[in-house]
Design an enzyme around this catalytic site. Structure first.
Site, PDB file in Angstrom:
ATOM      1  CB  THR A  87      -0.887   0.026   1.265  1.00  0.00           C
ATOM      2  OG1 THR A  87      -1.639  -1.181   1.323  1.00  0.00           O
ATOM      3  CG2 THR A  87      -1.839   1.214   1.232  1.00  0.00           C
ATOM      4  CE  LYS A 162      -5.123  -0.979   1.695  1.00  0.00           C
ATOM      5  NZ  LYS A 162      -5.293  -2.225   2.356  1.00  0.00           N
ATOM      6  CE  LYS A 237       1.514   2.336   4.076  1.00  0.00           C
ATOM      7  NZ  LYS A 237       2.127   1.073   3.677  1.00  0.00           N
TER       8      LYS A 237
END
Ligand code: NAD
Length: 291
Positions: A87, A162, A237
């Site tokens: 990611t 995402k 994050k």
């Protein structure tokens, strides 16, 4: 297939192990983690990438991905697929894809959801950016490591999907936790609250499938002392990546911004580090309305 795998941590290790179990030849490299059984250990990222049909990366962030990409792109043969499952920020994903394409490679950004248990069980969901041809070339690998892979458009769109998903998830978890805390103070029983909301218009994945109230709804990290699960640190994050992306394209995301601030407080100022992201509920129990 001959696969190079770089980044054999909590996620990459079990993903590589599943590829070996499915009969693929995997050579791995990690700065710290030992390769799982059956994965040959390379001395460098470039060595793991040399001769591979597909190189998979599963790394902590965009800066590290860019460093590793600079090492492996020259080592990969023309036509090989560079499959990044980390990611990272959309800009890094697109920059790496541009460099890979210029070198005759087929890049895919394919971040995952499903966490460590999904990685071990081979039930991850992949959100993929890149070409149809590259996607088709690694479809079998997605089947081994996951239960679903969705091609979302050109390079970077996997990361975009995402962070949009996780921005909704973070904001929804906070809304669910604060609603439970309000219900408590109003004298509403948590089970009654769940029974109503989970079948009414306030329902959500965070309420119905991952309820932050211990003992309510299906089993979740709340029933295990808020051990992750999906750690609040990782949620922070992803929320920060959403805000970085929003800034880059001038998108107004006030709920995403507030969720980022609340998770930053929780992880960095309070006791949220290392806890599941649903551990926001006990935090709200003790909070009062700001003056
Ligand atoms: P991790 O820290 O366990 O693993 C990352 C690995 O990369 C480490 O073993 C580290 O030694 C290695 N590494 C760092 N720099 C390197 C380099 N230059 N060369 C080779 N190896 C290097 O992290 P993780 O939990 O496996 O997460 C990996 C990625 O997956 C992250 O981008 C994370 O956001 C994403 N992700 C994690 C989860 C989760 O639940 N853990 C869920 C979805 C997505």
């Amino acid at each position: 297939m001959k696969i190079g795998f770089i980044g054999l941590g909590n996620m990459g290790g079990p993903m590589a192990a599943n590829l070996v179990a499915a009969g693929h030849t995997v050579t791995g490299f990690d700065l710290a983690a030992e390769p799982p059984e059956g994965v040959a250990k390379a001395a460098s990222a470039a060595e793991a990438a040399t001769g591979a049909d597909v190189v998979i990366t599963m790394l902590p962030n965009g800066a590290i991905l860019k460093t590793v990409a600079a090492e492996i792109i020259p080592a990969m043969h023309s036509g090989a697929v560079f499959l990044d499952c980390s990611t990272v920020d959309v800009e890094s994903a697109r920059a790496v894809a541009t460099d890979a394409e210029a070198a005759g490679l087929q890049p895919l950004d394919a971040p995952v959801s499903g966490g460590i248990t999904g990685a071990a069980a081979g039930t991850l969901t992949f959100m993929v950016g890149g070409s149809d041809t590259a996607f088709a070339a690694v479809a079998d690998l997605f089947d081994v490591m996951g239960q679903k892979a969705v091609l979302c458009g050109p390079s970077g769109n996997g990361q975009a999907a995402k962070i949009c998903n996780n921005m909704i998830l973070g904001a929804t978890m906070i809304a669910t936790c604060e609603a439970f805390a309000l219900a408590d103070k109003l004298g509403l029983d948590r089970q009654a609250m769940f029974d109503v909301v989970s079948t009414s218009s306030g329902y959500s994945w965070t309420m119905n499938a991952y309820c932050p109230a211990p003992g309510i709804g299906p089993k979740s990290p709340a029933d295990n002392g808020y051990a992750p699960g999906f750690a609040a640190d990782l949620m922070l994050k992803d929320l920060r990546l959403s805000q970085q992306a929003a800034e880059a394209v001038d998108a107004d995301t006030p709920m995403g911004l507030r969720a980022t601030e609340l998770y930053a407080d929780f992880v960095e100022q309070e006791d949220g580090a290392g806890k599941d992201f649903s551990a926001m509920l006990p935090r709200f129990e003790s909070r009062r309305r700001p003056a």
